[in-house]
Design an enzyme around this catalytic site. Structure first.
Site, PDB file in Angstrom:
ATOM      1  N   LYS A  90      57.888   9.373  68.010  1.00 12.73           N
ATOM      2  CA  LYS A  90      57.427   9.880  69.313  1.00 12.73           C
ATOM      3  C   LYS A  90      56.216   9.120  69.862  1.00 12.73           C
ATOM      4  CE  LYS A  90      58.890  14.452  67.754  1.00 12.73           C
ATOM      5  NZ  LYS A  90      58.520  15.864  67.530  1.00 12.73           N
ATOM      6  N   ASP A 144      59.160  23.217  63.381  1.00 12.81           N
ATOM      7  CA  ASP A 144      59.437  24.219  64.407  1.00 12.81           C
ATOM      8  C   ASP A 144      60.670  25.066  64.077  1.00 12.81           C
ATOM      9  OD1 ASP A 144      61.139  22.090  64.742  1.00 12.81           O
ATOM     10  OD2 ASP A 144      60.826  21.867  66.887  1.00 12.81           O
TER      11      ASP A 144
END
Length: 561
Positions: free
Chosen positions: A265, A301
């Site tokens: 990312k 997550d």
């Protein structure tokens, strides 16, 4: 959370709680999935015919053109010894493409509809193919769990070291840190009685120079923001537990120990890879010396999604993300998790993070992959990786639809062969368009026309709109069925009477039909006597992280007595 949606903004938020078949044995024997059964008839991504029924003039021209193009390509590949032959093959292919476009452009609306449905056939999974997917997923999960096969497994099935779920009795104030992109969140959550809670949060930007600087700079920046947040919310002098959601590839060695495998990312902070990120955060907090924070757990997550749902629904045993990416975690028997190594462990279960996005990286999905999937993969930043995820998630769904639309437009089937610069540009058909187009009532095309206008296609007929919607439906239905095969496999493996699946992610949350498609398919695939339900998660990466910390504190208190 989908960090890219935040665009670097800093915001403060205050929220409160009001506001498969029966046989699932998989493949035995050989270690590699390559020997699993291969079914014919689906995906494959071979030559696509725009043909209609025999006797139809458009069909004959189309089939002839397609066959000629295929033959020309084959001849060129087989005997490319001379430049003359290569040039001839190229010229013939161009002529054939023109013939296809001409025949399609002259076809009736009904014929074009049939051409669209025939091309999209490769995107539709048969019951047999879905059944085969379940077998292969189970096989890969078992390879990830086993110590001997784990190193080569694509579905890694990492041990999270989370062994206790919320029971609703957690109380107190907890911090959560959610780091997963160019922004990060800090949350303060106050868990109260009757499943009530209060939550304060703030988003902080990470400057570009810190994203590619040193790990010391990154964690000092995070520690500074934590300190500022605690001061702003009047808990500066309190000692608070913290749950750390870290959405980067992590090799977890304990509930509070995880080594970064690699940055993704856009991050490239020096001195962090192969280091314990929990310790780096603790060290940064200690260097400041102004706040008292106990880092109680590190998680991703998906784990947070399960924990967030389990706080309200104690049957929640699976967490699922279908958003920008896709992943699942589930409650597994400790005896099955061969990599779980904790001395004096007396608890029967542990949470497993499957990292199933990489399913198919070894070719296990080739029997249902299409030419469009291969195009997506070859132009991605990680070719050959995250194969399952690329067929499901929001990062790629819009582009899959665009590739089909572009092919049909170039063939003259859509928009009379007249495309637009936007349509032919990668990445400009957003996944949200798929949801918007499918939200139109049957027989109406209001949203579809608005989307097509954004693409520079303002002269679409009702037939074009109907075909565009059908293409969107095929891509999203396939994604839902792929996810359902994975979830049904986990439900059957767990073999409990009832399982709630906690789900988060933009695709599941915003697509108008995804939930129903999943319920219908999972129902077909689970064993008789098992029931399930899907529950929308509320802020898994935030509240879920705080709950992991809360449960860890609860267990520490119990163990100290």
């Amino acid at each position: 959370m989908d960090q890219e949606q935040l665009n670097g903004a800093m915001r403060s938020v205050s929220i409160n709680s009001n506001g498969l078949a029966t046989n699932q044995n998989g493949h035995n024997g050989n270690d590699e999935t390559d020997n699993a059964r291969v079914l014919g008839g689906g995906g494959g991504g071979g030559g696509i015919s725009f043909g209609l029924s025999s006797g139809n003039a458009a069909s004959k021209a189309t089939n002839a053109a397609t066959n000629a193009a295929t033959n020309a390509a084959t001849n060129a590949a087989t005997d490319a010894a001379t430049a003359t032959e290569t040039a001839t093959a190229t010229a013939n292919a161009n002529v054939n493409a023109i013939q296809i476009q001409t025949s399609a452009a002259g076809a009736s609306a009904a014929d074009k509809k049939k051409m669209v449905h025939e091309l999209c056939q490769q995107l539709l999974l048969t019951d047999e193919q879905v059944q085969e997917l379940c077998y292969r997923i189970l096989h890969e999960v078992r390879r990830g769990l086993a110590k001997d096969t784990h190193p080569k497994a694509n579905v890694k099935c990492f041990v999270t070291y989370v062994q206790d779920l919320p029971n609703g009795n957690e109380r107190g104030k907890f911090l959560a840190l959610d780091l997963g992109g160019t922004n990060f969140r800090v949350l303060l959550i106050h868990l109260q009685e009757n499943n009530d809670f209060q939550m304060e949060s703030r988003i902080y930007a990470i400057p570009q120079h810190i994203m590619i600087g040193s790990g010391l700079q990154l964690f000092d920046h995070i520690a500074e923001c934590l300190s500022n947040f605690m001061a702003e919310h009047n808990v500066y002098s309190e000692r608070l537990p913290l749950g750390f959601t870290f959405s980067f590839p992590l090799r977890q060695l304990g509930l509070t120990k995880g080594l970064l495998e690699t940055w993704t990312k856009g991050f490239d902070c020096a001195g962090v890879v192969n280091e314990d990120v929990v310790q780096l955060l603790k060290d940064a907090i200690a260097r400041r010396g102004d706040v008292q924070i106990d880092v109680c757990a590190i998680l991703n997550d998906t784990t947070g999604t399960l924990m967030s749902c389990a706080w309200k629904n104690h049957n929640c045993k699976i967490g699922l993300i279908v958003g920008t990416g896709s992943n699942a975690c589930y409650v597994e028997k400790v005896d099955e998790a061969e990599l779980f190594d904790m001395r004096d462990n007396r608890k029967p279960h542990v949470l497993i993070n499957t990292e199933w996005g990489a399913f198919g990286d070894n070719g296990a999905l080739d029997f249902v992959r299409t030419e469009f999937d291969k195009d997506i993969d070859s132009h991605s930043i990680n070719p050959g990786k995250q194969t399952f995820e690329k067929m499901i998630s929001g990062m790629y769904m819009g582009e899959l639809v665009r590739l089909v639309l572009a092919k049909m437009t170039q063939a003259g089937i859509l928009f009379n062969g007249q495309g637009s610069e936007v349509l032919f540009t990668r990445g400009l058909f957003f996944t949200k368009y798929v949801s918007e187009i499918e939200a139109d009532e049957p027989g109406t095309y209001t949203n579809c026309r608005l989307v097509l206008e954004e693409l520079g296609l303002s002269n679409a007929t009702d037939g074009d709109c109907a075909n565009v919607r059908y293409i969107c439906e095929c891509v999203s239905k396939r994604a839902a069925h792929l996810v359902s095969a994975g979830i049904a496999t986990l439900i059957n493996k767990m073999d409990e009477p009832h399982v709630t699946v906690g789900v988060d992610g933009s695709v599941y949350r915003f697509h108008p039909k995804f939930h129903n498609l999943m319920v219908e398919k999972i129902t077909q695939l689970i064993k008789p006597g098992i029931s399930f339900d899907l529950m929308l998660s509320e802020d898994g990466s935030g509240r879920g992280a705080a709950l992991v910390a809360a449960v860890a504190c609860r267990e520490d208190i119990l163990n100290s007595k």
